[in-house]
Design a protein around this motif. Structure first.
Motif, PDB file in Angstrom:
ATOM      1  N   LYS A   1       0.836  -1.203   0.000  1.00 45.53           N
ATOM      2  CA  LYS A   1       0.000   0.000   0.000  1.00 45.53           C
ATOM      3  C   LYS A   1       0.871   1.254   0.000  1.00 45.53           C
ATOM      4  CE  LYS A   1      -4.186  -1.808   2.012  1.00 45.53           C
ATOM      5  NZ  LYS A   1      -5.177  -1.656   3.051  1.00 45.53           N
ATOM      6  N   ARG A   2       0.355   2.275  -0.636  1.00 47.64           N
ATOM      7  CA  ARG A   2       1.028   3.572  -0.645  1.00 47.64           C
ATOM      8  C   ARG A   2       0.911   4.217   0.726  1.00 47.64           C
ATOM      9  NH1 ARG A   2       2.868   5.825  -5.863  1.00 47.64           N
ATOM     10  NH2 ARG A   2       2.441   4.093  -7.242  1.00 47.64           N
ATOM     11  N   CYS A   3       1.915   5.018   1.093  1.00 55.10           N
ATOM     12  CA  CYS A   3       1.886   5.644   2.414  1.00 55.10           C
ATOM     13  C   CYS A   3       2.652   6.961   2.391  1.00 55.10           C
ATOM     14  CB  CYS A   3       2.488   4.705   3.463  1.00 55.10           C
ATOM     15  SG  CYS A   3       4.204   4.293   3.172  1.00 55.10           S
ATOM     16  N   ASP A   4       2.364   7.793   3.378  1.00 58.32           N
ATOM     17  CA  ASP A   4       3.098   9.025   3.618  1.00 58.32           C
ATOM     18  C   ASP A   4       3.983   8.806   4.827  1.00 58.32           C
ATOM     19  OD1 ASP A   4       1.791  10.330   1.551  1.00 58.32           O
ATOM     20  OD2 ASP A   4       0.277  11.218   2.861  1.00 58.32           O
ATOM     21  N   LEU A   5       5.252   9.207   4.738  1.00 61.25           N
ATOM     22  CA  LEU A   5       6.160   9.159   5.873  1.00 61.25           C
ATOM     23  C   LEU A   5       6.086  10.510   6.558  1.00 61.25           C
ATOM     24  CD1 LEU A   5       7.331   7.159   3.611  1.00 61.25           C
ATOM     25  CD2 LEU A   5       9.380   7.199   5.002  1.00 61.25           C
ATOM     26  N   CYS A   6       5.814  10.515   7.859  1.00 59.31           N
ATOM     27  CA  CYS A   6       5.628  11.756   8.598  1.00 59.31           C
ATOM     28  C   CYS A   6       6.730  11.923   9.629  1.00 59.31           C
ATOM     29  CB  CYS A   6       4.271  11.759   9.297  1.00 59.31           C
ATOM     30  SG  CYS A   6       2.881  11.546   8.163  1.00 59.31           S
ATOM     31  N   ASP A   7       6.987  13.181   9.989  1.00 57.99           N
ATOM     32  CA  ASP A   7       7.935  13.438  11.069  1.00 57.99           C
ATOM     33  C   ASP A   7       7.171  13.489  12.387  1.00 57.99           C
ATOM     34  OD1 ASP A   7       6.627  15.860  10.959  1.00 57.99           O
ATOM     35  OD2 ASP A   7       8.399  17.057  10.526  1.00 57.99           O
ATOM     36  N   TRP A   8       7.849  13.866  13.456  1.00 55.13           N
ATOM     37  CA  TRP A   8       7.207  13.837  14.764  1.00 55.13           C
ATOM     38  C   TRP A   8       6.095  14.866  14.888  1.00 55.13           C
ATOM     39  CZ3 TRP A   8       7.530  17.979  18.156  1.00 55.13           C
ATOM     40  CH2 TRP A   8       8.445  18.968  17.826  1.00 55.13           C
ATOM     41  N   LYS A   9       6.065  15.872  13.994  1.00 57.38           N
ATOM     42  CA  LYS A   9       4.979  16.847  13.987  1.00 57.38           C
ATOM     43  C   LYS A   9       3.829  16.403  13.086  1.00 57.38           C
ATOM     44  CE  LYS A   9       7.958  20.835  14.686  1.00 57.38           C
ATOM     45  NZ  LYS A   9       8.437  22.104  14.120  1.00 57.38           N
ATOM     46  N   LYS A  10       3.955  15.194  12.532  1.00 62.53           N
ATOM     47  CA  LYS A  10       2.978  14.609  11.610  1.00 62.53           C
ATOM     48  C   LYS A  10       2.928  15.347  10.272  1.00 62.53           C
ATOM     49  CE  LYS A  10       1.359  11.218  14.073  1.00 62.53           C
ATOM     50  NZ  LYS A  10       1.381   9.844  13.652  1.00 62.53           N
ATOM     51  N   TRP A  11       4.033  16.013   9.901  1.00 62.27           N
ATOM     52  CA  TRP A  11       4.134  16.634   8.586  1.00 62.27           C
ATOM     53  C   TRP A  11       4.645  15.588   7.615  1.00 62.27           C
ATOM     54  CZ3 TRP A  11       7.014  21.770  10.077  1.00 62.27           C
ATOM     55  CH2 TRP A  11       6.134  22.595  10.775  1.00 62.27           C
ATOM     56  N   VAL A  12       4.092  15.570   6.417  1.00 64.21           N
ATOM     57  CA  VAL A  12       4.513  14.606   5.403  1.00 64.21           C
ATOM     58  C   VAL A  12       5.877  15.039   4.867  1.00 64.21           C
ATOM     59  CG1 VAL A  12       3.961  13.580   3.172  1.00 64.21           C
ATOM     60  CG2 VAL A  12       2.132  14.069   4.801  1.00 64.21           C
ATOM     61  N   ILE A  13       6.860  14.138   4.963  1.00 63.15           N
ATOM     62  CA  ILE A  13       8.214  14.444   4.494  1.00 63.15           C
ATOM     63  C   ILE A  13       8.630  13.568   3.309  1.00 63.15           C
ATOM     64  CG2 ILE A  13       9.009  15.384   6.685  1.00 63.15           C
ATOM     65  CD1 ILE A  13      10.282  12.690   7.296  1.00 63.15           C
ATOM     66  N   ALA A  14       7.869  12.487   3.063  1.00 65.85           N
ATOM     67  CA  ALA A  14       8.157  11.619   1.921  1.00 65.85           C
ATOM     68  C   ALA A  14       6.935  10.748   1.647  1.00 65.85           C
ATOM     69  CB  ALA A  14       9.381  10.751   2.194  1.00 65.85           C
ATOM     70  N   ARG A  15       6.938  10.146   0.462  1.00 58.45           N
ATOM     71  CA  ARG A  15       5.877   9.204   0.091  1.00 58.45           C
ATOM     72  C   ARG A  15       6.545   7.920  -0.376  1.00 58.45           C
ATOM     73  NH1 ARG A  15       3.446  14.117  -1.313  1.00 58.45           N
ATOM     74  NH2 ARG A  15       1.460  14.348  -0.243  1.00 58.45           N
TER      75      ARG A  15
END
Length: 167
Positions: free
Chosen positions: A87-101
């Motif tokens: 499945k596709r996903c978003d990688l988030c940082d500790w602030k829950k900001w998307v930093i990669a897919r």
């Protein structure tokens, strides 16, 4: 609302929908396995009857007990995380900001990535797009320090709590 509590808003209900879908998929898979088991038991009974007929034709008058088939035992229990594979996903940082897919590649904690086990609570992800090149890796791999160094097409180990997986 009884199970969720008071002051439930639209956002809280929307966040529970992926969980409901996963539970539905797991229950459908369980039902399919139960149906397959019933078919196997029926075919085993048919084979037992045919075997007894064969023995009777050979002149023996005794009834043969059905063969025992050992149950399949896996070294790994079935994980509910298996539904996330591919499945596709978003990688988030500790602030829950998307930093990669990326795309979920492995969910088994015993899987080796860059010479080390992933560990509990982590997924292996193939990077497809990197938004913040200087973002540090959540689990050091001994080769790279940032997502930009790994690059598109590379594998990273990321905590599943910081993944936003698409249904």
């Amino acid at each position: 609302m009884r199970g969720i509590g008071g002051n439930v808003g639209k956002i809280a209900l929307k966040k529970t929908m992926p969980i409901v879908h996963k539970l539905g998929a797991v229950s459908r898979e369980r039902d399919n396995l139960v149906d397959e088991l019933d078919v196997v038991k029926k075919s085993q009974g048919d084979l037992h009857q045919k075997f007894n007929c064969f023995v009777d034709k050979q002149g023996e008058q005794r009834d043969v007990a059905p063969p025992t088939i050992p149950l399949f035992k896996s070294s790994h229990s079935l994980s509910p995380d298996l539904v996330n594979l591919g499945k596709r996903c978003d990688l988030c940082d500790w602030k829950k900001w998307v930093i990669a897919r990326g795309e979920v590649h492995a969910v088994d904690p015993n899987t080796h990535v860059h010479g080390a086990e992933m560990g509990d609570g982590n997924f292996s992800v193939v990077l497809m797009e990197i938004i913040a090149l200087q973002s540090e890796l959540r689990k050091e791999d001994g080769y790279h320090d940032t997502l930009g160094e790994v690059g598109v097409g590379g594998f990273v180990v990321w905590p599943k709590l910081f993944l936003s997986i698409y249904p």
